[in-house]
Design an enzyme around this catalytic site. Structure first.
Site, PDB file in Angstrom:
ATOM      1  N   ARG A 112     -14.177   3.258  23.129  1.00  0.00           N
ATOM      2  CA  ARG A 112     -15.055   3.649  24.246  1.00  0.00           C
ATOM      3  C   ARG A 112     -15.419   5.137  24.154  1.00  0.00           C
ATOM      4  O   ARG A 112     -15.448   5.844  25.167  1.00  0.00           O
ATOM      5  CB  ARG A 112     -14.403   3.370  25.602  1.00  0.00           C
ATOM      6  CG  ARG A 112     -14.152   1.927  25.903  1.00  0.00           C
ATOM      7  CD  ARG A 112     -15.449   1.125  26.001  1.00  0.00           C
ATOM      8  NE  ARG A 112     -15.174  -0.206  26.506  1.00  0.00           N
ATOM      9  CZ  ARG A 112     -14.768  -1.224  25.757  1.00  0.00           C
ATOM     10  NH1 ARG A 112     -14.612  -1.069  24.444  1.00  0.00           N
ATOM     11  NH2 ARG A 112     -14.542  -2.397  26.303  1.00  0.00           N
ATOM     12  N   SER A 167     -15.217  -2.539  33.592  1.00  0.00           N
ATOM     13  CA  SER A 167     -13.926  -1.827  33.625  1.00  0.00           C
ATOM     14  C   SER A 167     -14.152  -0.416  34.155  1.00  0.00           C
ATOM     15  O   SER A 167     -14.990   0.313  33.618  1.00  0.00           O
ATOM     16  CB  SER A 167     -13.349  -1.712  32.221  1.00  0.00           C
ATOM     17  OG  SER A 167     -13.140  -2.980  31.665  1.00  0.00           O
ATOM     18  N   GLU A 180     -13.634   5.197  32.797  1.00  0.00           N
ATOM     19  CA  GLU A 180     -14.530   4.806  31.719  1.00  0.00           C
ATOM     20  C   GLU A 180     -15.982   5.047  32.165  1.00  0.00           C
ATOM     21  O   GLU A 180     -16.842   5.368  31.363  1.00  0.00           O
ATOM     22  CB  GLU A 180     -14.307   3.324  31.380  1.00  0.00           C
ATOM     23  CG  GLU A 180     -14.923   2.918  30.063  1.00  0.00           C
ATOM     24  CD  GLU A 180     -15.385   1.482  30.035  1.00  0.00           C
ATOM     25  OE1 GLU A 180     -16.355   1.149  30.733  1.00  0.00           O
ATOM     26  OE2 GLU A 180     -14.782   0.697  29.301  1.00  0.00           O
TER      27      GLU A 180
HETATM   28  N1  EPU Z   1      -4.302  -8.318  33.235  1.00  0.00           N
HETATM   29  C1  EPU Z   1      -3.539  -8.211  34.370  1.00  0.00           C
HETATM   30  N2  EPU Z   1      -4.175  -8.246  35.576  1.00  0.00           N
HETATM   31  C2  EPU Z   1      -5.507  -8.383  35.678  1.00  0.00           C
HETATM   32  C3  EPU Z   1      -6.289  -8.516  34.533  1.00  0.00           C
HETATM   33  C4  EPU Z   1      -5.652  -8.463  33.302  1.00  0.00           C
HETATM   34  O1  EPU Z   1      -2.316  -8.077  34.303  1.00  0.00           O
HETATM   35  O2  EPU Z   1      -6.009  -8.390  36.806  1.00  0.00           O
HETATM   36  C5  EPU Z   1      -3.641  -8.239  31.920  1.00  0.00           C
HETATM   37  C6  EPU Z   1      -3.956  -9.476  31.091  1.00  0.00           C
HETATM   38  O3  EPU Z   1      -3.005 -10.454  31.273  1.00  0.00           O
HETATM   39  C7  EPU Z   1      -3.928  -8.931  29.685  1.00  0.00           C
HETATM   40  C8  EPU Z   1      -4.355  -7.491  29.829  1.00  0.00           C
HETATM   41  O4  EPU Z   1      -4.196  -7.150  31.199  1.00  0.00           O
HETATM   42  O5  EPU Z   1      -2.615  -8.949  29.177  1.00  0.00           O
HETATM   43  C9  EPU Z   1      -5.753  -7.212  29.340  1.00  0.00           C
HETATM   44  O6  EPU Z   1      -6.709  -7.876  30.148  1.00  0.00           O
HETATM   45  P1  EPU Z   1      -8.112  -8.420  29.587  1.00  0.00           P
HETATM   46  O7  EPU Z   1      -7.865  -9.294  28.415  1.00  0.00           O
HETATM   47  O8  EPU Z   1      -8.873  -8.983  30.731  1.00  0.00           O
HETATM   48  O9  EPU Z   1      -8.857  -7.143  29.013  1.00  0.00           O
HETATM   49  P2  EPU Z   1      -8.962  -5.620  29.513  1.00  0.00           P
HETATM   50  O10 EPU Z   1      -8.142  -4.782  28.605  1.00  0.00           O
HETATM   51  O11 EPU Z   1      -8.676  -5.502  30.955  1.00  0.00           O
HETATM   52  C10 EPU Z   1     -10.951  -5.005  27.947  1.00  0.00           C
HETATM   53  C11 EPU Z   1     -12.228  -4.248  28.079  1.00  0.00           C
HETATM   54  C12 EPU Z   1     -13.307  -5.140  28.677  1.00  0.00           C
HETATM   55  C13 EPU Z   1     -13.488  -6.342  27.759  1.00  0.00           C
HETATM   56  C14 EPU Z   1     -12.154  -7.073  27.636  1.00  0.00           C
HETATM   57  C15 EPU Z   1     -12.220  -8.200  26.628  1.00  0.00           C
HETATM   58  C16 EPU Z   1     -11.674  -1.901  28.398  1.00  0.00           C
HETATM   59  C17 EPU Z   1     -11.551  -0.763  29.346  1.00  0.00           C
HETATM   60  N3  EPU Z   1     -12.042  -3.066  28.919  1.00  0.00           N
HETATM   61  O12 EPU Z   1     -10.509  -5.319  29.268  1.00  0.00           O
HETATM   62  O13 EPU Z   1     -14.513  -4.417  28.687  1.00  0.00           O
HETATM   63  O14 EPU Z   1     -14.470  -7.231  28.261  1.00  0.00           O
HETATM   64  O15 EPU Z   1     -11.134  -6.165  27.162  1.00  0.00           O
HETATM   65  O16 EPU Z   1     -12.285  -7.685  25.335  1.00  0.00           O
HETATM   66  O17 EPU Z   1     -11.429  -1.723  27.190  1.00  0.00           O
HETATM   67  C18 EPU Z   1     -15.805  -2.893  30.011  1.00  0.00           C
HETATM   68  O18 EPU Z   1     -15.579  -2.045  29.152  1.00  0.00           O
HETATM   69  O19 EPU Z   1     -16.497  -2.650  31.033  1.00  0.00           O
HETATM   70  C19 EPU Z   1     -15.204  -4.212  29.867  1.00  0.00           C
HETATM   71  C20 EPU Z   1     -15.314  -5.143  30.806  1.00  0.00           C
END
Ligand code: EPU
Length: 349
Positions: free
Chosen positions: A175, A249, A345
């Site tokens: 990012r 995010s 972000e």
């Molecule tokens: N999780 C929680 N609680 C929640 C949501 C998630 O505990 O409410 C845990 C999940 O169980 C998982 C971890 O957090 O172990 C990661 O969650 P998720 O797979 O939903 O991905 P993320 O890291 O929260 C990132 C990107 C998203 C992208 C997704 C999928 C960033 C800041 N965000 O989210 O990008 O869609 O991975 O690849 O890197 C964005 O940048 O706006 C965005 C939505």
């Protein structure tokens, strides 16, 4: 000052105040703030002309999907509306395309899926414009835009000159890019070149994607099937900005030193973590926030989305300042519980 002069100045000021334009429709948080004028720019040369003649401060907006507007702006806003997807070169295996900075990112992904060209399908439904994609090196489900990126064309704001950037020059990171650091606010991205593949190797490493495709009985997905799986996952987890204001995010996933991670893992053995280069670990900001009890919480007109703790939403008429206060409370609580700093972000204006 004579009284009549005073009232004349007041009347002129009020007149120009009334003429100011509302940016509510131009940001996916749906926040109402005013700016001086909104100009839609359709060509590269119009951008160059504007910057050469500009005497007052101005800002560039793409899809407005990664910005939090916290105050009225005494500035003009230029909306990048340069469209077009052009095939520059077609080989047996790869196709080089050039895309206008004002194209909608998701429409580019759907164009690539319709042409069975792979490389960006895991980034389906990411809101925003193509010109904004390299700035924060958007990414999802195991792919970042840098993986397909070749080069970009920009207008230098101080001169109006056209400057090309190679992939190396963009200094892409998680990012992150040169446009968030030393080149911040210095360029307008008018076109981006991507290399797409004809016989693509689908990226299905991400748990959610793998599970959904297995459930659908798909072993070797087409570009369109993979894009559709991503669309379905995102629609289930992330709020549609057209329905509920948000900017995806809100924070980056924090990257911390291995030594700090080991101490955290001792106290929180189930903490999600991903390798992030030598001696570095990336944590899931969503999990940290969730553990602090924010998921689904509502405070006034703002709050955290019920299905994804990393997304802050506007329930109605939240102001940017109200959302920013709420975000700071999340940062505070995460820091207190885990000793980890969350960095926004989204761009806070
Ligand atoms: N999780 C929680 N609680 C929640 C949501 C998630 O505990 O409410 C845990 C999940 O169980 C998982 C971890 O957090 O172990 C990661 O969650 P998720 O797979 O939903 O991905 P993320 O890291 O929260 C990132 C990107 C998203 C992208 C997704 C999928 C960033 C800041 N965000 O989210 O990008 O869609 O991975 O690849 O890197 C964005 O940048 O706006 C965005 C939505």
């Amino acid at each position: 000052m004579h009284e009549s002069t005073f009232y004349l100045i007041l009347a002129i000021q009020t007149y120009f105040w009334i003429l100011r334009e509302n940016l509510k429709k131009y940001n996916t948080f749906g926040i109402s703030v005013f700016c001086n004028n909104i100009y839609h720019v359709y060509t590269e040369s119009d951008f160059a002309d504007y910057v050469k003649l500009a005497k007052k401060p101005y800002r560039i907006l793409g899809g407005g999907s990664n910005v939090l507007l916290t105050q009225d702006l005494n500035e003009d806003i230029l909306v990048n509306n340069i469209k077009g997807i052009q095939i520059i070169e077609e080989g047996d295996e790869e196709v080089l395309i050039e895309v206008g900075g004002g194209e909608i990112w998701h429409q580019l992904v759907m164009w690539s899926a319709a042409h069975q060209l792979g490389g960006i399908e895991n980034m389906a439904l990411i809101p925003g414009s193509v010109g904004a994609a390299p700035i924060q090196n958007i990414g999802a489900y195991g792919i970042e835009q840098k993986d397909a990126f070749v080069s970009l064309k920009a207008i230098e704001r101080s001169t109006g000159n056209v400057v090309w950037f190679t992939k190396e020059q963009c200094k892409f990171g998680y990012r992150d890019s040169i446009f968030k650091n030393e080149a911040k606010d210095k360029f307008i991205i008018v076109a981006v070149q991507y290399l797409l593949r004809k016989n693509t190797q689908p990226e299905m490493g991400y748990k959610d994607v793998k599970e959904l495709l297995t459930q659908r009985g798909i072993v070797n997905p087409s570009v369109l099937e993979l894009a559709q799986a991503v669309i379905d996952i995102r629609e289930a987890k992330l709020p549609n900005p057209a329905v509920i204001g948000n900017a995806g995010s809100f924070f980056k996933n924090p990257v911390i030193p291995l030594s700090q991670f080991e101490k955290l893992k001792y106290s929180f053995p189930e903490i999600p973590n991903y390798p992030a280069g030598e001696g570095q670990i990336k944590l899931a900001a969503a999990w940290l926030i969730d553990q602090c009890g924010f998921k689904g919480r509502r405070q006034g007109n703002t709050g955290s989305y019920q299905n994804q703790a990393l997304v802050i939403v506007n329930h109605g008429d939240a102001s940017g300042a109200e959302i920013w206060e709420y975000a700071k409370m999340i940062q505070h609580d995460v820091k207190e519980k885990f000793g980890v700093e969350l960095e926004a972000e989204v761009n806070v204006w």
